[in-house]
Design a protein around this motif. Structure first.
Motif, mmCIF file in Angstrom:
data_model
loop_
_atom_site.group_PDB
_atom_site.id
_atom_site.type_symbol
_atom_site.label_atom_id
_atom_site.label_comp_id
_atom_site.label_asym_id
_atom_site.label_seq_id
_atom_site.Cartn_x
_atom_site.Cartn_y
_atom_site.Cartn_z
ATOM 1 N N LEU C 156 0.829 -1.207 0.000
ATOM 2 C CA LEU C 156 0.000 0.000 0.000
ATOM 3 C C LEU C 156 0.862 1.255 0.000
ATOM 4 O O LEU C 156 0.464 2.304 -0.482
ATOM 5 N N GLY C 157 2.019 1.114 0.592
ATOM 6 C CA GLY C 157 2.895 2.261 0.609
ATOM 7 C C GLY C 157 2.673 3.124 1.825
ATOM 8 O O GLY C 157 1.595 3.151 2.420
ATOM 9 N N LEU C 158 3.717 3.811 2.174
ATOM 10 C CA LEU C 158 3.672 4.677 3.339
ATOM 11 C C LEU C 158 3.276 6.064 2.860
ATOM 12 O O LEU C 158 4.097 6.834 2.367
ATOM 13 N N SER C 159 2.010 6.376 2.994
ATOM 14 C CA SER C 159 1.566 7.686 2.524
ATOM 15 C C SER C 159 1.449 8.617 3.717
ATOM 16 O O SER C 159 1.494 8.198 4.864
ATOM 17 N N GLY C 160 1.282 9.864 3.420
ATOM 18 C CA GLY C 160 1.113 10.830 4.490
ATOM 19 C C GLY C 160 2.407 11.234 5.155
ATOM 20 O O GLY C 160 2.413 11.675 6.294
ATOM 21 N N ILE C 161 3.493 11.053 4.447
ATOM 22 C CA ILE C 161 4.770 11.522 4.968
ATOM 23 C C ILE C 161 4.740 13.050 4.972
ATOM 24 O O ILE C 161 4.345 13.660 3.985
ATOM 25 N N PRO C 162 5.141 13.639 6.083
ATOM 26 C CA PRO C 162 5.106 15.117 6.115
ATOM 27 C C PRO C 162 5.984 15.720 5.031
ATOM 28 O O PRO C 162 7.090 15.267 4.787
ATOM 29 N N GLY C 163 5.467 16.727 4.366
ATOM 30 C CA GLY C 163 6.181 17.337 3.247
ATOM 31 C C GLY C 163 7.251 18.299 3.720
ATOM 32 O O GLY C 163 7.184 19.497 3.474
ATOM 33 N N LEU C 164 8.265 17.753 4.367
ATOM 34 C CA LEU C 164 9.233 18.613 5.045
ATOM 35 C C LEU C 164 10.351 19.107 4.139
ATOM 36 O O LEU C 164 11.232 19.810 4.575
ATOM 37 N N THR C 165 10.330 18.670 2.900
ATOM 38 C CA THR C 165 11.444 19.096 2.063
ATOM 39 C C THR C 165 10.960 20.015 0.966
ATOM 40 O O THR C 165 9.780 20.058 0.654
ATOM 41 N N ASN C 166 11.862 20.767 0.406
ATOM 42 C CA ASN C 166 11.518 21.600 -0.736
ATOM 43 C C ASN C 166 12.778 21.795 -1.564
ATOM 44 O O ASN C 166 13.817 21.208 -1.277
ATOM 45 N N LEU C 167 12.674 22.610 -2.556
ATOM 46 C CA LEU C 167 13.776 22.757 -3.496
ATOM 47 C C LEU C 167 15.042 23.261 -2.810
ATOM 48 O O LEU C 167 16.156 22.928 -3.210
ATOM 49 N N TRP C 168 14.891 24.047 -1.762
ATOM 50 C CA TRP C 168 16.071 24.555 -1.065
ATOM 51 C C TRP C 168 16.858 23.414 -0.435
ATOM 52 O O TRP C 168 18.072 23.324 -0.574
ATOM 53 N N TRP C 169 16.134 22.558 0.297
ATOM 54 C CA TRP C 169 16.788 21.406 0.919
ATOM 55 C C TRP C 169 17.505 20.567 -0.138
ATOM 56 O O TRP C 169 18.663 20.178 0.010
ATOM 57 N N ILE C 170 16.754 20.279 -1.187
ATOM 58 C CA ILE C 170 17.301 19.379 -2.208
ATOM 59 C C ILE C 170 18.536 20.004 -2.843
ATOM 60 O O ILE C 170 19.570 19.345 -3.012
ATOM 61 N N THR C 171 18.419 21.272 -3.186
ATOM 62 C CA THR C 171 19.574 21.915 -3.797
ATOM 63 C C THR C 171 20.744 21.941 -2.838
ATOM 64 O O THR C 171 21.896 21.724 -3.230
ATOM 65 N N GLY C 172 20.441 22.212 -1.589
ATOM 66 C CA GLY C 172 21.508 22.238 -0.604
ATOM 67 C C GLY C 172 22.245 20.911 -0.541
ATOM 68 O O GLY C 172 23.478 20.844 -0.588
ATOM 69 N N PHE C 173 21.473 19.831 -0.439
ATOM 70 C CA PHE C 173 22.126 18.529 -0.391
ATOM 71 C C PHE C 173 22.819 18.192 -1.690
ATOM 72 O O PHE C 173 23.848 17.506 -1.706
ATOM 73 N N LEU C 174 22.254 18.682 -2.785
ATOM 74 C CA LEU C 174 22.893 18.439 -4.071
ATOM 75 C C LEU C 174 24.276 19.068 -4.110
ATOM 76 O O LEU C 174 25.264 18.445 -4.481
ATOM 77 N N VAL C 175 24.337 20.332 -3.715
ATOM 78 C CA VAL C 175 25.626 21.009 -3.706
ATOM 79 C C VAL C 175 26.583 20.301 -2.753
ATOM 80 O O VAL C 175 27.761 20.091 -3.067
ATOM 81 N N LEU C 176 26.051 19.907 -1.601
ATOM 82 C CA LEU C 176 26.879 19.198 -0.631
ATOM 83 C C LEU C 176 27.435 17.910 -1.216
ATOM 84 O O LEU C 176 28.624 17.602 -1.098
ATOM 85 N N THR C 177 26.554 17.150 -1.875
ATOM 86 C CA THR C 177 26.981 15.875 -2.463
ATOM 87 C C THR C 177 28.064 16.098 -3.492
ATOM 88 O O THR C 177 29.094 15.418 -3.485
ATOM 89 N N ILE C 178 27.826 17.055 -4.380
ATOM 90 C CA ILE C 178 28.814 17.294 -5.423
ATOM 91 C C ILE C 178 30.139 17.692 -4.800
ATOM 92 O O ILE C 178 31.203 17.197 -5.183
ATOM 93 N N TYR C 179 30.059 18.570 -3.824
ATOM 94 C CA TYR C 179 31.292 19.039 -3.197
ATOM 95 C C TYR C 179 32.027 17.893 -2.528
ATOM 96 O O TYR C 179 33.235 17.705 -2.731
ATOM 97 N N VAL C 180 31.311 17.124 -1.727
ATOM 98 C CA VAL C 180 31.959 16.033 -0.990
ATOM 99 C C VAL C 180 32.554 15.011 -1.945
ATOM 100 O O VAL C 180 33.704 14.594 -1.799
ATOM 101 N N VAL C 181 31.772 14.608 -2.931
ATOM 102 C CA VAL C 181 32.266 13.590 -3.856
ATOM 103 C C VAL C 181 33.471 14.118 -4.626
ATOM 104 O O VAL C 181 34.478 13.425 -4.815
ATOM 105 N N TYR C 182 33.374 15.377 -5.049
ATOM 106 C CA TYR C 182 34.485 15.959 -5.801
ATOM 107 C C TYR C 182 35.757 15.963 -4.966
ATOM 108 O O TYR C 182 36.827 15.564 -5.414
ATOM 109 N N ARG C 183 35.626 16.406 -3.720
ATOM 110 C CA ARG C 183 36.813 16.468 -2.877
ATOM 111 C C ARG C 183 37.347 15.073 -2.578
ATOM 112 O O ARG C 183 38.550 14.849 -2.530
ATOM 113 N N LEU C 184 36.417 14.137 -2.391
ATOM 114 C CA LEU C 184 36.860 12.764 -2.108
ATOM 115 C C LEU C 184 37.638 12.194 -3.283
ATOM 116 O O LEU C 184 38.683 11.571 -3.114
#
Lengths: 143, 328, 353
Positions: C156-184
Motif C-alpha cells: 500500500l505504501g507509506l503515505s502521508g509523509i510530512p512534506g518537510l522538504t523543498n527545493l532549497w533542501w534538495i539543492t543544498g544537499f545536491l551542492v553538498l553531495t557534489i562538493y563532498v564527492v568531488y573532494r573525495l
C-alpha cells in the motif's frame, strides 16, 4: 575434452567421415603413446603427450603446411627427441613444415632450409646442411 | 529514481502458499510426514527441471562470451507470448510448444545479431548493461503491444488432469514438464557430445584461440549457442505457461534470474552444472516454502537471491566450475 | 582568490537565485519535477561514485535509497498516525517524531550500516557477479518491505509523509553531495579508490588496503543514496516498494551510463536528460489528446525509451556523453591548467575485471 575429441576437433572442417577416420588412424600410428589414451581427458596427460595431441590435432586437418611454434619447449630431453623424430616422420608423409625453434641443432637435423632471426631480422638463410656446417658460427650466435 | 511502473515480487509464477497448504490439508491429516516430504521432492524436481532449462542457455552463453545475458528470461517470455495465438487457435499442446520454441529462438537470434554481436569485443560491463537494456526493451515492447492483463493459454484439459503416484499428487502438466525437459536436455547433450559443431562449441568455451586455430568460426558458433539457449528457454516458457495458467510481460523475469542462480550453483559455463544446479534450486525453493512457517515462506524470491549471494561468496565457481584465476 | 574559486562562488549565487525564482514563480507540478531532478542527480552521483570511480558496478542503490527513505520517513511520521499505520515498531519508536534533518541523516546512516554489512562479504566479487549480488540485495530489500506490512505498510505504501522538504533542501544537499564527492575523488582516498578500480593487484602492491578502500567507497555511496531516498520520500510524501524495483535500477544505470561513467558532470547530464525527457513522453504513454492528435495509450513507452538509450549508448558511445571528463572552469574560459591533479582524475567505464 578427451584425446579423441581433441583430434576430432582438429578435423572440424573436414566433412567426409572416411577421411576423418583415415586421418585418425594415421595420427594414432604416428603417436602410439596417445592411441592407448584416446578416451582420457587431454588435460590429464603429461606435457609431452599433450604436445603430441596438439600436433596430431593439427594433422587431422590434412594440412598442406604445418606451423609449429617451439614444440619442444618445456619438454624433458627424451621427449624432445621423440618430438623431432615425429617431425621427421611428418616430413616424410609429404607435409610441408614451418618450424620455429630455439633448439637450433635439433631443428637443423630435420629441416631442409633454415633462417636465423635476430631481433626480427633475418641474419642468415640457407640450406640446412650449409647452416649446420657453419655450426661454429651459429653456436656463437645462439650459445 | 522515479520509475513509473511498479513490479512486485511475489507476483512470480508459483502456487501461492495458501493454495499449497490447503491442498495438503484437503488430502487429510492422514498424509504422513513422509508423504509430505515426497510431495515436496516431486514438486521441487518439476520446478528444478524448469530452472535447469533456463540455466543451460545462460550457462552456455556465458561459457563462450563471458557475458551474462540479462535478457534471457525475456526471450523465454517472448517465446511464450508468440505461442499464445497458436494456442488460442486450438492447436494441440505439442504444436504450441513448437511455436514457442520457434518464437524464442527467433527472438534470441535477432537480439544476438543486432546487439550482442557488435559488442563482442567490448568490456564485460558494456555487455551487461546492453543486456539490461534488452531485457527492459523486450518487457515493455510486449507490454505495449499487449496489455498488462495476464494472458491465459487455451486450457489443455489433458494437462490439467491430476496424476497420482502413490500418495503424491501432481498434474499431467508436471509429468509433461519432466518428460519434455529431459528430452530437451538429452538432445542438447547429444548435440554437444557427438556432433562436430557441438564439439566446436565446447572447445570454444574452453580455449577460444585454440579452437579458432582449428578453423572454428566464432560468429557462427555464437549464433548456434544462442540458438540452443533460446530454444530451451522457449520450451521453459511454454511449459511455464501451461503450468501456471497465466502470462504477463514480466513472467520471464524471475525464471530468468532463478535460472541464472541455478547456473551459478552448478558452475556457470557448465552444461551438467546448470542441470544439477537447477534441480538443487528447485528442491531448495520448494522445501523452504514448504517447511517454513507461512510468515517466513512468503519471501520465497528473496531466499533464492540469498542462495545466490551465499554461493557467490562461498564457492563462486559453483559445483562443476573451475575457479577462475586472475592473471597478474 | 583564484579565478576558478570566484567562478564557482558566482555560479553558486546564481544557483541560489534560480532556486528562489523557481520556488516563487513555478507551479507545484514543475517544482516537483525540479525536486525529482535534484534527487536523481544525487542518486546518480552516488551510484557513479561506487561504479565509476570505484569500479564496483552495484545494482543495489535502490535498496539503499529505500532504506534511507523509509527510515527517514518513519522517523518524521506523525505520532498520531504511526500507531494505526505502522504499528510494528517498539513503543519508544512509535512515540518518536524527529525533525527533518536528523531523520534524513539517520536514514543515510541506516543505509550506510547495511552497506557495510552487505559490502564486507560481497565486495570481493568481481564485475557482473557483484552486479548480480547487489541486484539480489535490491530484490531482498523490496521483498522485505513488501512483506513487513506492520513496519512499512507493504504494498500500500507509506503515505502521508510530512512534506518537510523543498527545493532549497534538495539543492543544498545536491551542492553538498557534489562538493563532498568531488573532494573525495581528488583526495588521497580517491586516488586509492581509482587505483583499486584500475588494477587492484598493483594497488595492493603499492600498499593500498583494497578491501577497506572498496568498503568505504561503497558505504559513502550508500549514504548519499540513502539521503536521496529520504529526500524522495518527503518530496513525494509517499513511499512504495514499487519505487525501488528493477525499474529504479534500470533508470539509475541509464542515467549514469548516458552521462558518463566516472564523471560527476556526466551524472548531472545523464540525470537531467533522463528526468526531463520522460516528462515529454508520458503524455504519449497515457494516451488521449496530445497536441491535438489522438494517441492510443502506449504503455511502457518511457521504459522503452530508457532501454533504447541504454542499448544505443552501449553501441555507439559506451563512455557516455561526458565520457570520463569533468567540467572545469579552466576548459570553459581557456585558462591555463593548474599543475597537479588535472590529468589523473579521469574515470573509466570500468568495473573491475
Amino acid at each position: 575434452m578427451t584425446v579423441q575429441e581433441n583430434l576430432l576437433l582438429g578435423a572440424y572442417n573436414v566433412t567426409d567421415p572416411a577421411t576423418i577416420t583415415a586421418s585418425l588412424e594415421r595420427v594414432y600410428a604416428l603417436f602410439p603413446r596417445i592411441a592407448g589414451r584416446r578416451k582420457q581427458m587431454a588435460g590429464t596427460l603429461s606435457g609431452g603427450e599433450q604436445q603430441m595431441v596438439a600436433i596430431g590435432r593439427a594433422l587431422m586437418a590434412a594440412p598442406k603446411l604445418l606451423l609449429l611454434d617451439e614444440p619442444s619447449l618445456g619438454l624433458a630431453p627424451n621427449l624432445v627427441e621423440l618430438i623431432f623424430e615425429t617431425i621427421a616422420e611428418i616430413r616424410k608423409l609429404g607435409c610441408a613444415i614451418m618450424l620455429v625453434e630455439q633448439n637450433a641443432s635439433m631443428a637443423l637435423e630435420v629441416a631442409d632450409f633454415g633462417y636465423v632471426l635476430e631481433t626480427g631480422n633475418v641474419t642468415l638463410a640457407g640450406p640446412a646442411a650449409e647452416l649446420k656446417a657453419r655450426r661454429d658460427v651459429i653456436e656463437a650466435y645462439l650459445g | 529514481m522515479v520509475p513509473l511502473r511498479n513490479w512486485t515480487p511475489g507476483s512470480s509464477p508459483g502456487m501461492t502458499i495458501e493454495r499449497e497448504r490447503s491442498e495438503a490439508r484437503r488430502r487429510g491429516p492422514l498424509m504422513s510426514a513422509l508423504n509430505e516430504f515426497l510431495q515436496h521432492v516431486a514438486n521441487g524436481l518439476v520446478l528444478g527441471f524448469l530452472y535447469a532449462l533456463v540455466g543451460i542457455g545462460l550457462s552456455m552463453v556465458y561459457g563462450i562470451l563471458r557475458m551474462i545475458n540479462f535478457a534471457h528470461g525475456e526471450i523465454l517470455m517472448v517465446g511464450a507470448f508468440l505461442a499464445l495465438p497458436v494456442s488460442a487457435l486450438g492447436a494441440p499442446a505439442w504444436l504450441v510448444l513448437l511455436a514457442g520454441i520457434a518464437g524464442s529462438t527467433l527472438m534470441g537470434l535477432v537480439v544476438q545479431w543486432a546487439i550482442y554481436r557488435p559488442l563482442l569485443k567490448s568490456p564485460e560491463v558494456t555487455l551487461l548493461v546492453a543486456s539490461l537494456g534488452v531485457s527492459l526493451l523486450l518487457q515493455n515492447v510486449v507490454l505495449m503491444l499487449t496489455s498488462p492483463q495476464p494472458k491465459r493459454p487455451a486450457p489443455a484439459p489433458f494437462l490439467d488432469q491430476p496424476f497420482r503416484l502413490g500418495e503424491i499428487v501432481l498434474r499431467n502438466v508436471d509429468i509433461a514438464i519432466v518428460v519434455v525437459a529431459v528430452a530437451a536436455m538429452l538432445a542438447t547433450h547429444l548435440f554437444l557430445k557427438h556432433t562436430r559443431h557441438g564439439r566446436a562449441l565446447r572447445a570454444l568455451a574452453q580455449d577460444m584461440s585454440a579452437a579458432r586455430m582449428m578453423g572454428v568460426r566464432v560468429p557462427f558458433m555464437v549464433m548456434i549457442c544462442f540458438l540452443i539457449g533460446s530454444a530451451l528457454a522457449g520450451v521453459a516458457g511454454v511449459l511455464i505457461g501451461y503450468k501456471y495458467g497465466h502470462l504477463t510481460p514480466l513472467s520471464g523475469f524471475l525464471p530468468g534470474l532463478k535460472g541464472f542462480v541455478a547456473a551459478v550453483i552448478g558452475g556457470i559455463g557448465s552444461f551438467p552444472g546448470a542441470v544439477v544446479g537447477g534441480i538443487i534450486l528447485g528442491l531448495l525453493e520448494t522445501f523452504l516454502v514448504g517447511y517454513l512457517p507461512d510468515a517466513l515462506a512468503q519471501y520465497r524470491d528473496g531466499y533464492v537471491f540469498l542462495v545466490l549471494i551465499l554461493v557467490l561468496l562461498v564457492r563462486p565457481s559453483g559445483l562443476f566450475g573451475k575457479p577462475e584465476t586472475v592473471k597478474v | 582568490m583564484s579565478r576558478t574559486t570566484s567562478a564557482t562562488l558566482a555560479s553558486l549565487v546564481a544557483l541560489a537565485l534560480a532556486v528562489w525564482a523557481a520556488q516563487t514563480q513555478l507551479n507545484p507540478f514543475y517544482l516537483q519535477i525540479l525536486g525529482l531532478l535534484g534527487i536523481n542527480i544525487i542518486a546518480t552521483i552516488s551510484l557513479n561514485f561506487a561504479a565509476g570511480f570505484g569500479g564496483m558496478f552495484s545494482l543495489g542503490h535502490p535498496a539503499f535509497m529505500a532504506l534511507g527513505g523509509y527510515t527517514a520517513a518513519i522517523l518524521t511520521y506523525p505520532v498520531a498516525m504511526k500507531a494505526s499505520r505502522i504499528p510494528g515498531y517498539p513503543d519508544w519508536l512509535l512515540q518518536l517524531q524527529l525533525p527533518f534533518l536528523p531523520a534524513l541523516l539517520i536514514g543515510g546512516l541506516a543505509a550506510s550500516f547495511v552497506a557495510i554489512l552487505v559490502g564486507w562479504p560481497v565486495l570481493r566479487l568481481r564485475g557482473h557477479y557483484l552486479a548480480l549480488a547487489t541486484l539480489g540485495l535490491t530484490v531482498i530489500v523490496q521483498v522485505a518491505i513488501l512483506n513487513l506490512v506492520d513496519y512499512t505498510r507493504g504494498a500500500l505504501g507509506l503515505s502521508g509523509i510530512p512534506g518537510l522538504t523543498n527545493l532549497w533542501w534538495i539543492t543544498g544537499f545536491l551542492v553538498l553531495t557534489i562538493y563532498v564527492v568531488y573532494r573525495l575523488v581528488h583526495s588521497r582516498f580517491g586516488r586509492a579508490l581509482r587505483a583499486v578500480r584500475d588494477d587492484y593487484v598493483a594497488a595492493q602492491m603499492s600498499g593500498v588496503h583494497v578491501a577497506r578502500t572498496r568498503l568505504i567507497g561503497f558505504t559513502i555511496a550508500a549514504f548519499f543514496a540513502g539521503i536521496a531516498g529520504g529526500l524522495l520520500g518527503h518530496l513525494l510524501r509517499i513511499l512504495t516498494p514499487g519505487q525501488f524495483s528493477f525499474n529504479a535500477v534500470f533508470l539509475g544505470v541509464a542515467m549514469m551510463i548516458l552521462g558518463g561513467v566516472g564523471s560527476i558532470t556526466g551524472s548531472i547530464l545523464g540525470a537531467f536528460i533522463m528526468t526531463i525527457l520522460p516528462q515529454f513522453i508520458i503524455p504519449f504513454e497515457r494516451g488521449g489528446n496530445v497536441l491535438g492528435v489522438e494517441v492510443p495509450a502506449l504503455n511502457g513507452l518511457t521504459q522503452i525509451v530508457t532501454a533504447l538509450i541504454l542499448i544505443g549508448v552501449m553501441l555507439v558511445k559506451p563512455e557516455g556523453i561526458a565520457g570520463a571528463k569533468e567540467f572545469s572552469w579552466q576548459v570553459l574560459f581557456g585558462l591555463p591548467r593548474a599543475g597537479k591533479g588535472s590529468g589523473s582524475v579521469r574515470g573509466g567505464a570500468g568495473a573491475d575485471v
